[in-house]
Design an enzyme around this catalytic site. Structure first.
Site, short mmCIF file in Angstrom:
data_model
loop_
_atom_site.label_atom_id
_atom_site.label_comp_id
_atom_site.label_asym_id
_atom_site.label_seq_id
_atom_site.Cartn_x
_atom_site.Cartn_y
_atom_site.Cartn_z
N THR A 26 -6.13 7.15 -3.57
CA THR A 26 -5.92 7.32 -2.13
C THR A 26 -4.91 8.41 -1.85
OG1 THR A 26 -6.48 5.02 -1.69
CG2 THR A 26 -5.14 6.14 -0.03
N GLU A 67 0.83 -1.21 0.00
CA GLU A 67 0.00 0.00 0.00
C GLU A 67 0.86 1.26 0.00
OE1 GLU A 67 -2.94 -0.72 -1.02
OE2 GLU A 67 -4.21 -0.26 0.68
#
Ligand code: ATP
Ligand code: HSE
Length: 291
Positions: A168, A120
Site C-alpha cells: 500500500t 494501518e
C-alpha cells in the site's frame, strides 16, 4: 484468551478512494490474544515469513498500545500480505475486537475503527479506515472525517489475486494530488451509483459505480496483466471491475451464477501475461466475529 475471525476486505471500490470498503465472506485472519506483561506476536499462515513480529512493525502491536492492552498475540494469516485484500487491516481489526473484550475496555465497534486504523498507519504511513471499518462492521462501509457508516448488503463478488505483491505504501505514491472538475463529476456520479447499488444489493449498479478515472488507472499500471484480466472479466459477464485496495488483487462484480466464468477468465488472462493467480468466488460478508 479471546479468539476472533476477521474478514478480508476490499477498499476504494473504484470511485471511493480512502472512503469505501466492503467485507468479504472469505478469506480471513484468525487472531488470538492472551494477557501478558508486554506484547509479543507470533505469525503463522499465508505469507507469515514476510510479516514482522516486532510489535512496532506489526499492525496488531499498534492496536495493543492504543488500547493499553499488552498481550501475547497469535495471528493465523488467511489473507496474504500486500494482496489488496486488507491483510494488514484484518489483523488490526481482529486484535482490536479481541483486546477490547479481553481487557473489558467497553468500546463499540465504531469506536474501535480509528484504533485499528492506527495499525494501518504503521504499515502504510496513513491511518486510512477503509479496510478496518468493513472488517470490524461488515457489509459496505463509508469512512469519512466525521465517522463511519455501514450498510448491510448482499452482492456477489470475485477477487482475483495475482502472485506479485504490491505494498500500500508504494501504491499510494502513484495517486495524483489533483483532479479536474470533470473527473470530480464522474467520480461523484460513480460513488453515488455504487452506494445506491450497495443499499439495494444490486450488482449491476455496483458495477456501474466502480467507474473511476482518477486513482484506478494509476494503480492498474502497477499490475501486470490488469487490462487483459479486466477485459476478460467483462467478456465473461462482470458488470464492473476495479483494483482491490492498493492491488494487486482485482475485484469483479457479477451475477452469482457467472462467478465461476469470471474467475476462470481473470486467472487465464493473468497467466497469459506470465502471472500466476488465484481467485476467490465470494459475497460481501459480515464483520469480525468471536470464534
Ligand atoms: N498483521 C499483519 N498482517 C499483514 N501484513 C502486515 C501485518 N503487520 C504488518 N504487516 C505488513 O504490512 C504489509 C502489508 O500491508 P499492505 O497494506 O501493504 O497490504 P494489504 O493490507 O495486504 O493490502 P491492502 O491494504 O491494499 O488491502 C506487509 O509489508 C506486511 O509486512
Ligand atoms: N485506500 C487505501 C486502501 C488500501 O487497501 C489505498 O488505496 O491506499
Amino acid at each position: 484468551m479471546r479468539t476472533v475471525r476477521a474478514p478480508a476486505t476490499s477498499a476504494n471500490l473504484g470511485s471511493g478512494f480512502d472512503t469505501f470498503g466492503v467485507a468479504l465472506e472469505r478469506p480471513a485472519d484468525v487472531v488470538s490474544v492472551e494477557r501478558a506483561e508486554r506484547t509479543t506476536i507470533e505469525v503463522t499462515g499465508a505469507g507469515a515469513q514476510f510479516i514482522p513480529e516486532d510489535p512496532k512493525k506489526n499492525t496488531v502491536g499498534a492496536v495493543a498500545e492504543a488500547l493499553d492492552a499488552p498481550a501475547h498475540i497469535r495471528i493465523d494469516k488467511g489473507i496474504r500480505p500486500a494482496s489488496g485484500l486488507g491483510s494488514s487491516a484484518a489483523s488490526a481489526a481482529g486484535a482490536a475486537l479481541a483486546l477490547n473484550d479481553l481487557y473489558d475496555r467497553g468500546l463499540s465497534r465504531e469506536e474501535l475503527v480509528p484504533i485499528a486504523a492506527e495499525g494501518e498507519a504503521v504499515v502504510s504511513g496513513a491511518a486510512h479506515a477503509d479496510n478496518v471499518a468493513p472488517s470490524l462492521l461488515g457489509g459496505f462501509t463509508i469512512a469519512t472525517a466525521d465517522g463511519v457508516r455501514a450498510v448491510d448488503t448482499n452482492v456477489p463478488l470475485v477477487a482475483c489475486l495475482p502472485e506479485e505483491p504490491i505494498s500500500t505504501r508504494d501504491a499510494r505514491e502513484v495517486v495524483p494530488n489533483h483532479v479536474t472538475i470533470e473527473e470530480m463529476v464522474t467520480t461523484v456520479g460513480s460513488a453515488a451509483t455504487l452506494t445506491l447499488g450497495m443499499c439495494q444489493s444490486d450488482p449491476k449498479l455496483v458495477g456501474r459505480g466502480m467507474v473511476d478515472e482518477v486513482v484506478t488507472p494509476n494503480r492498474a499500471a502497477l499490475i501486470t496483466g490488469y487490462e487483459d484480466a479486466a477485459a476478460a472479466a467483462v467478456d465473461a459477464g462482470a458488470y464492473g471491475v476495479t483494483v482491490s485496495g492498493s492491488g494487486p488483487s482485482v475485484l469483479a462484480v457479477c451475477a452469482p451464477d457467472r462467478r465461476r466464468n469470471v474467475a476462470g477468465a481473470m486467472v487465464e488472462a493473468f497467466e497469459a501475461n506470465g502471472e500466476k493467480a488465484r481467485a476467490y468466488r465470494t459475497w460481501t460478508g459480515d464483520g469480525a466475529e468471536f470464534v
